[in-house]
Design a protein around this motif. Structure first.
Motif, PDB file in Angstrom:
ATOM      1  N   UNK A 181      36.147  37.071  47.013  1.00 47.21           N
ATOM      2  CA  UNK A 181      34.485  36.352  46.368  1.00 47.21           C
ATOM      3  C   UNK A 181      35.330  35.923  45.201  1.00 47.21           C
ATOM      4  N   UNK A 182      36.959  35.344  45.553  1.00 43.93           N
ATOM      5  CA  UNK A 182      37.292  34.820  44.504  1.00 43.93           C
ATOM      6  C   UNK A 182      37.935  34.866  42.983  1.00 43.93           C
ATOM      7  N   UNK A 183      37.608  36.163  42.714  1.00 44.82           N
ATOM      8  CA  UNK A 183      37.961  36.836  41.604  1.00 44.82           C
ATOM      9  C   UNK A 183      39.014  37.475  41.677  1.00 44.82           C
ATOM     10  N   UNK A 184      40.370  37.788  42.493  1.00 50.83           N
ATOM     11  CA  UNK A 184      40.934  38.406  42.387  1.00 50.83           C
ATOM     12  C   UNK A 184      41.916  37.797  41.392  1.00 50.83           C
ATOM     13  N   UNK A 185      42.887  38.361  40.029  1.00 57.92           N
ATOM     14  CA  UNK A 185      44.145  38.133  39.404  1.00 57.92           C
ATOM     15  C   UNK A 185      45.221  38.472  40.404  1.00 57.92           C
ATOM     16  N   UNK A 186      45.908  37.112  39.812  1.00 61.03           N
ATOM     17  CA  UNK A 186      47.143  36.995  40.388  1.00 61.03           C
ATOM     18  C   UNK A 186      48.105  36.455  38.753  1.00 61.03           C
ATOM     19  N   UNK A 187      49.426  36.457  39.016  1.00 54.80           N
ATOM     20  CA  UNK A 187      50.270  36.382  38.618  1.00 54.80           C
ATOM     21  C   UNK A 187      50.146  35.527  37.267  1.00 54.80           C
ATOM     22  N   UNK A 188      49.863  34.174  37.936  1.00 53.16           N
ATOM     23  CA  UNK A 188      49.614  32.601  37.248  1.00 53.16           C
ATOM     24  C   UNK A 188      48.205  32.752  36.240  1.00 53.16           C
ATOM     25  N   UNK A 189      47.144  33.387  37.093  1.00 48.49           N
ATOM     26  CA  UNK A 189      45.561  34.161  36.353  1.00 48.49           C
ATOM     27  C   UNK A 189      46.130  34.681  34.872  1.00 48.49           C
ATOM     28  N   UNK A 190      47.215  35.419  34.620  1.00 49.78           N
ATOM     29  CA  UNK A 190      47.008  36.369  33.649  1.00 49.78           C
ATOM     30  C   UNK A 190      47.831  35.453  32.400  1.00 49.78           C
TER      31      UNK A 190
END
Length: 683
Positions: free
Chosen positions: A11-20
């Motif tokens: 769903x495109x809602x996952x959080x990766x390092x660069x999203x933090x």
């Protein structure tokens, strides 16, 4: 079973390092060498940066976990200590407020080099005429012998094969990344990690901090790893130093271009090995040499690779002896390290091509040779490695039936059956903790998932012991703050070691509650927590398989797999869909090494690939073959019963595809990848 990890991803809602992000976050940029080998005479500083870091301010080296028998360990400086030894090596670093300033600031830095002659091949390194390091180019040189070596004198047939397995870049979907945040007391590290505990240990050594002052957590999602994200890397150290100096969070996100030339790359192995046997098909043993291209420095565990490959050459056979010289040499390329399989595919290709050559030399069907020498129970190899019991006989019998049917179906194609047994790096075990109370069931495991559905797997195993629905169990992974000791995810170990730790810690909880005369439900709803922690210790185990590849070649002289059949003893398939996914992905990577992926360099040590496309990373167009998977389930002697599957596909697909191509073209090859230009004269 619904996998809890997948919903946020699709769903495109996952959080990766660069999203933090954090307030006042800063960004790290790195200036890298454009020479493969040179003295760095001088450099300029970029203007208007928050911090500039060079050797005078850093003065530390990357930690190494070397083979203790290595005689010439040269660690990599975090930034250049006056020399550079591969294109892409960090020279200096800086910190800026705006990440979009990074490229401009890199362009501002002028570096004055005194170029030196690079050493670029294993053969050049062995000559030691041009020495990269003061004590020469050979880091480790071992003579590994065991068993009845005198049986060489009884051999009636000897075959020999030389193979160069060129370098491959481990190209996960997400490159590396890290955020360092020092609060004046503790250093918090968040990033794309396979092992937060390894990263903490490396940073502890590089920075001279006690472990309790470093908290390492993986990002909620890690977009693949393939071995590249197990250790700390120079940029992690630089981000940490910068945060400690500036007292602000510092982020580094690797570009794809950086990733292509950064440590670590995989493979880079040259072998020249003989197989000794008798005319009745008996394999006596192997003799020869394994030489590993370590790259410019001893880095993480790369000096252990030559002996590791040598130890795996036994394969699934009753070898009588082994006599291998195992060397690791320095070259002016990026340091190598584990890449999916990490020695297992390399060894399988060496052994299986020799078995084929031996069968051809004595005029016996290669499957009959394998059956005659196949393991049928526990076995201790000539080099002293214990292989546990699995269904070897069932695997080869199933494989033989499938092979014969595919040979009949594809009479004009190359069809090959190969066998292997891959070590599962379960040792030394894994850490786990369970905490219940205040309406919660919380499970903490040291494993570091990067696409293997560990949360769902561990929740299921815990639910089986506790009698609770899996969805009621919250799982936290790869976080040094929550458990005392953990290892991480690599070497196909998570279900075997991590799964067993989960089962044992849940059993431990029930025992504690029994002694307290308290039910699990009462403990969960209590206002106080009940907590149990364990480190489940185990030794390595093995996962065997028999794989069959059918290969053709198209009008552009490009090989392609037409059909593939894999039979693997997985121990226990905890979540069948996930086991299938792991093997399918590994097979594609094993196939791609044969005729797609590599990391070529020119005569000056410059990479002649600038993108994942040029590095040969396969797309969906290269995975259009028919694939059939079949599982055999012989439970391992572990609480989880599982054997590792993360590297089984890669280990089987490399030799199966390579030998099938040889059978199609009736020609022997001595390298990977096999390029279309090399096939024109064969068709």
């Amino acid at each position: 079973m619904k996998l809890r990890e997948h919903y946020s991803i699709i769903t495109g809602k996952s959080v990766y390092t660069d999203d933090i992000s954090f307030p006042d976050i800063l960004y790290l940029g790195v200036v890298r060498s454009t020479y493969a080998r040179a003295i760095v005479k001088s450099y300029t500083e970029p203007s208007g940066v928050e911090l500039f870091l060079d050797w005078n301010k850093v003065k530390t080296y990357m930690p190494v976990r070397p083979d203790p028998r290595a005689k010439n360990i040269v660690k990599m400086p975090v930034v250049s200590d006056g020399r550079v030894n591969f294109v892409g090596q960090p020279i200096v670093a800086f910190v800026v407020k705006d990440r979009y300033e990074i490229e401009d600031k890199i362009d501002e830095v002028s570096v004055d080099y005194d170029p030196l002659t690079p050493v670029l091949t294993i053969d050049e390194a062995l000559k030691n005429e041009e020495k990269i390091h003061p004590n020469g180019n050979i880091a480790i040189d071992l003579d590994l012998s065991g068993g009845e070596v005198e049986k060489r004198l009884n051999a009636e047939v000897v075959v020999e094969r030389e193979i160069l397995q060129d370098r491959i870049v481990a190209n996960p979907m997400e490159p590396k990344g890290v955020i360092a945040n020092f609060d004046g007391d503790k250093l918090y590290i968040i990033g794309s990690f396979q092992s937060s505990f390894r990263v903490r240990s490396d940073l502890q050594e590089a920075l001279g901090l006690p472990p309790e002052k470093i908290i390492v957590k993986s990002a909620p999602n890690v977009g693949g790893g393939f071995g590249n994200k197990v250790p700390a890397h120079p940029e992690y150290v630089l981000a940490a130093i910068a945060s400690m100096v500036l007292r602000k969070p510092v982020k580094w996100i690797e570009t794809r271009r950086e990733h292509l030339t950064n440590p670590t790359q995989g493979r880079g192995v040259k072998s020249k090995v003989k197989l000794y046997g008798k005319r009745d098909g008996t394999i006596l043993g192997l003799e020869g040499e394994i030489i590993d291209d370590l790259g410019a420095y001893a880095y993480t565990i790369n000096t252990t690779t030559p002996a590791f490959i040598a130890g795996l050459l036994n394969g699934p056979y009753k070898m009588r002896f082994m006599k291998i010289r195992a060397l690791g040499v320095y070259t002016n390329k990026p340091p190598t390290g584990p890449y999916r399989g990490a020695g297992r595919p390399e060894a399988a290709l060496i052994t299986e091509t020799l078995v084929e050559d031996f069968a051809e030399a004595i005029g016996m069907d290669s499957i009959e040779v394998r059956k005659k020498n196949f393991l049928d129970g526990e076995f201790v190899t000539p080099l002293g490695i214990k292989i546990d019991k699995a269904d070897y006989t069932g695997l080869i019998e199933k494989g033989e039936r499938i092979y014969k049917s595919l040979k009949e179906k594809y009479k004009d194609k190359g069809v090959a059956l190969i066998a292997f047994t891959e070590v599962v790096r379960a040792a030394p075990g894994e850490g786990a903790k369970i905490r219940v109370g205040k309406g919660k069931v919380e499970l903490f495991v040291g494993s570091g998932p990067h696409g293997q559905a560990h949360q769902s797997t561990f929740a299921l195993l815990a639910s089986e012991v506790l009698g609770l629905p899996p969805e009621k169990i919250n799982v936290t992974l790869n976080d040094t703050e929550n458990i005392k000791e953990g290892i991480g995810s690599f070497g196909s170990r998570s279900a075997a070691a991590g799964g067993s730790a989960v089962i044992e810690v849940c059993k431990g909880l029930l025992e504690v509650l029994k002694k307290k005369n308290k039910t699990l439900e009462e403990a969960i709803n209590s206002d106080e927590y009940t907590e149990v922690e364990t480190f489940y210790k185990t030794s390595d185990i093995y996962t065997p398989g028999v794989h069959i590849a059918v290969v053709d070649i198209d009008e552009t002289y490009k090989p392609r797999v037409v059909e593939y059949y894999a039979i693997d003893d997985v121990g226990r398939a905890i979540i069948k869909d996930e086991v299938e996914g792991q093997i399918i992905g590994g097979i594609l990577q094993g196939i791609s090494q044969v005729y797609l992926e590599w990391a070529p360099y020119d005569e000056n040590g410059n990479p002649i690939y600038a993108s994942i496309a040029e590095a040969g990373v396969p797309t969906s167009l290269e995975s259009d073959y028919k694939l059939t998977l079949e599982f055999v389930e012989t439970p391992a002697n572990l609480p989880s019963g599982a054997r590792g599957v993360g590297e089984a596909g890669t280990t089987g697909a490399l030799p199966a595809t390579f030998i099938a191509l040889e059978k199609l073209l009736k020609r022997k090859f001595n390298k990977t990848p096999i390029l279309p230009s090399e096939l024109i004269t064969s068709v």
